[in-house]
Scaffold this motif. Structure first.
Motif, PDB file in Angstrom:
ATOM      1  N   UNK A   1      32.920   7.004 -15.221  1.00 29.83           N
ATOM      2  CA  UNK A   1      32.438   7.924 -14.193  1.00 29.83           C
ATOM      3  C   UNK A   1      31.426   7.243 -13.280  1.00 29.83           C
ATOM      4  N   UNK A   2      31.625   7.402 -11.978  1.00 32.08           N
ATOM      5  CA  UNK A   2      30.680   6.889 -10.985  1.00 32.08           C
ATOM      6  C   UNK A   2      30.195   8.062 -10.147  1.00 32.08           C
ATOM      7  N   UNK A   3      28.894   8.314 -10.163  1.00 30.55           N
ATOM      8  CA  UNK A   3      28.331   9.479  -9.465  1.00 30.55           C
ATOM      9  C   UNK A   3      27.927   9.129  -8.034  1.00 30.55           C
ATOM     10  N   UNK A   4      28.223  10.040  -7.114  1.00 28.45           N
ATOM     11  CA  UNK A   4      27.813   9.859  -5.726  1.00 28.45           C
ATOM     12  C   UNK A   4      26.876  10.960  -5.240  1.00 28.45           C
ATOM     13  N   UNK A   5      26.716  11.993  -6.055  1.00 32.28           N
ATOM     14  CA  UNK A   5      25.786  13.078  -5.713  1.00 32.28           C
ATOM     15  C   UNK A   5      25.378  13.784  -7.002  1.00 32.28           C
ATOM     16  N   UNK A   6      24.260  14.477  -7.004  1.00 33.64           N
ATOM     17  CA  UNK A   6      23.801  15.150  -8.233  1.00 33.64           C
ATOM     18  C   UNK A   6      24.837  16.087  -8.839  1.00 33.64           C
ATOM     19  N   UNK A   7      25.592  16.787  -7.999  1.00 33.19           N
ATOM     20  CA  UNK A   7      26.588  17.736  -8.499  1.00 33.19           C
ATOM     21  C   UNK A   7      27.620  17.058  -9.389  1.00 33.19           C
ATOM     22  N   UNK A   8      27.864  15.779  -9.150  1.00 26.12           N
ATOM     23  CA  UNK A   8      28.875  15.057  -9.919  1.00 26.12           C
ATOM     24  C   UNK A   8      28.541  15.019 -11.406  1.00 26.12           C
ATOM     25  N   UNK A   9      27.253  14.929 -11.744  1.00 24.59           N
ATOM     26  CA  UNK A   9      26.867  14.892 -13.156  1.00 24.59           C
ATOM     27  C   UNK A   9      27.130  16.235 -13.841  1.00 24.59           C
ATOM     28  N   UNK A  10      26.976  17.297 -13.092  1.00 27.87           N
ATOM     29  CA  UNK A  10      27.289  18.612 -13.646  1.00 27.87           C
ATOM     30  C   UNK A  10      28.765  18.692 -14.002  1.00 27.87           C
ATOM     31  N   UNK A  11      29.604  18.170 -13.117  1.00 33.17           N
ATOM     32  CA  UNK A  11      31.053  18.138 -13.369  1.00 33.17           C
ATOM     33  C   UNK A  11      31.367  17.297 -14.613  1.00 33.17           C
ATOM     34  N   UNK A  12      30.716  16.132 -14.730  1.00 36.06           N
ATOM     35  CA  UNK A  12      30.971  15.276 -15.877  1.00 36.06           C
ATOM     36  C   UNK A  12      30.579  15.971 -17.174  1.00 36.06           C
ATOM     37  N   UNK A  13      29.464  16.666 -17.158  1.00 38.18           N
ATOM     38  CA  UNK A  13      29.056  17.404 -18.355  1.00 38.18           C
ATOM     39  C   UNK A  13      30.139  18.391 -18.763  1.00 38.18           C
ATOM     40  N   UNK A  14      30.735  19.062 -17.792  1.00 34.02           N
ATOM     41  CA  UNK A  14      31.794  20.021 -18.088  1.00 34.02           C
ATOM     42  C   UNK A  14      33.029  19.330 -18.670  1.00 34.02           C
ATOM     43  N   UNK A  15      33.324  18.114 -18.209  1.00 29.89           N
ATOM     44  CA  UNK A  15      34.472  17.365 -18.731  1.00 29.89           C
ATOM     45  C   UNK A  15      34.200  16.904 -20.172  1.00 29.89           C
ATOM     46  N   UNK A  16      33.000  16.403 -20.414  1.00 27.12           N
ATOM     47  CA  UNK A  16      32.667  15.866 -21.738  1.00 27.12           C
ATOM     48  C   UNK A  16      32.669  16.962 -22.795  1.00 27.12           C
TER      49      UNK A  16
END
Length: 379
Positions: A232-247
């Protein structure tokens, strides 16, 4: 002493002192003239050099810190170490050593993925995504507590020498029949949703890792390769929220901030998910390419493409680095942009975030100096 003798003595002393002062002034003037002439010569040289170059390095380095004169020859210290090795033999430390020889500020030690000590990474902890992880520390800790793995698979980590290839998505890959050659590398890096099935003759079948962000991730779960790492490569803070949902296999919520639809599920166990070190985005943008700093925030034309970010990561973590499928030819607007779809080259001109000409200039330096090998000769 008689008055006349005293007067003569004083006059002699005055004459001697005057002579000394005159000599000193003349000497000082001579030195000053020489210095002025020397400064003038230096200034004349500076005026013939690129803007921003330093006086003592003007004939050697460009504005970004790369050697002005690049060639394929190895420096003496590297020729002694690698000169007698054949192309079939992996050269330990070659990519980093060659990079350091043309870019004196390069330092190899930089972890590929974030681990539980990520807060110690000084170069990124004060920047917001994409150039760092500021404001996202808690969610990153939460994610890392579930993934529990922060490196490549053990069989790759144990190799004494790793050959890596970054497979770009460029249309230049089509009909090149490079599949078997790509599969011969130890680490095969793919980007975003670029497919393998149906294109294996040209792009191979092996995938060690796939680097992506929410909008670029594969949406059809059947298209994921087995045994590959999801990076995962983040480009904005919202991206980490999405990754948490995937994990944590949560339902995807709050998608308003994405610029297109995102994957709803990533078919990977938590142990197969990694977070790419954002340092590579920062280094590629501001040090290697020279994109606008913009106070360390994402702005127009200051985000490197994911391909260049992946190459930067490989320079730090692989012994030899190759690429395939790179190179945007903007002079051919009707050429295919990607090997797997009909989008034309002209579409890249509409990019708000990237500076393709400057990025290509950087990649050409790497190819010209043989820091990396370009299998498709598109750079």
């Amino acid at each position: 002493m008689k008055p006349t003798h005293k007067l003569i003595f004083i006059l002699c002393m005055v004459l001697v002192l005057a002579s000394i002062i005159y000599s000193c002034k003349k000497l000082h003037f001579h030195i000053w003239v020489q210095k002025t002439q020397h400064d003038a010569e230096e200034t004349a040289v500076v005026l013939t050099q690129p803007k921003g170059a330093e006086v003592n390095r003007i004939t050697v380095y460009d504005e970004q810190g790369f050697l002005l004169e690049l060639d394929t020859k190895l420096p003496p210290e590297l020729a002694y170490k690698y000169g007698n090795l054949s192309d079939e033999v992996c050269k330990p430390g070659y990519a980093a050593a060659k990079m350091a020889s043309i870019y004196h500020k390069f330092r190899k030690v930089m972890p590929m993925f974030l681990d539980q000590n990520f807060k110690r990474l000084e170069k990124v902890n004060n920047y917001l995504p994409p150039f760092g992880f500021k404001t996202q520390e808690k969610v990153i800790e939460y994610i890392l507590s579930a993934t529990k793995h922060y490196r490549l698979r053990q069989e790759l980590e144990s190799l004494s020498c790793k050959r890596c290839i970054i497979v770009g998505n460029g249309g230049i890959l089509f009909n090149k029949s490079l599949g078997s050659r790509i599969d011969g590398y130890d680490v095969v890096v793919r980007l975003n949703e670029a497919p393998v099935s149906g294109y294996s003759k040209d792009v191979g079948t092996k995938t060690t890792m796939r680097i992506t962000y929410p909008e670029g991730a594969i949406q059809n779960t059947e298209n994921y390769e087995k045994d590959s790492l999801f990076v995962f490569s983040a480009f904005k803070p919202l991206d980490f929220k999405w990754l948490r949902q995937m994990v944590f296999k949560e339902k995807v919520k709050g998608t308003e901030g994405f610029w297109k639809s995102v994957a709803r599920r990533v078919p990977r166990d938590a142990s197969e998910i990694r977070i790419l070190n954002p340092y590579f985005i920062q280094e590629a943008a501001f040090q290697f390419i020279g994109l606008p700093f913009n106070n360390g925030l994402m702005g127009k034309g200051n985000i490197p493409t994911l391909g260049t970010v992946a190459i930067t990561m490989a320079l730090h973590n692989c012994d030899e680095v190759a690429v395939a499928g790179f190179g945007y030819n903007l002079n051919m607007p009707n050429a295919p942009l990607h090997y797997y779809e009909g989008v034309k080259m002209s579409a890249i001109k509409e990019s708000w975030t990237h500076n393709i000409p400057k990025e290509k200039e950087f990649l050409r330096k790497l190819v010209k100096a043989k820091v990396i090998t370009d299998l498709t000769n598109g750079i």
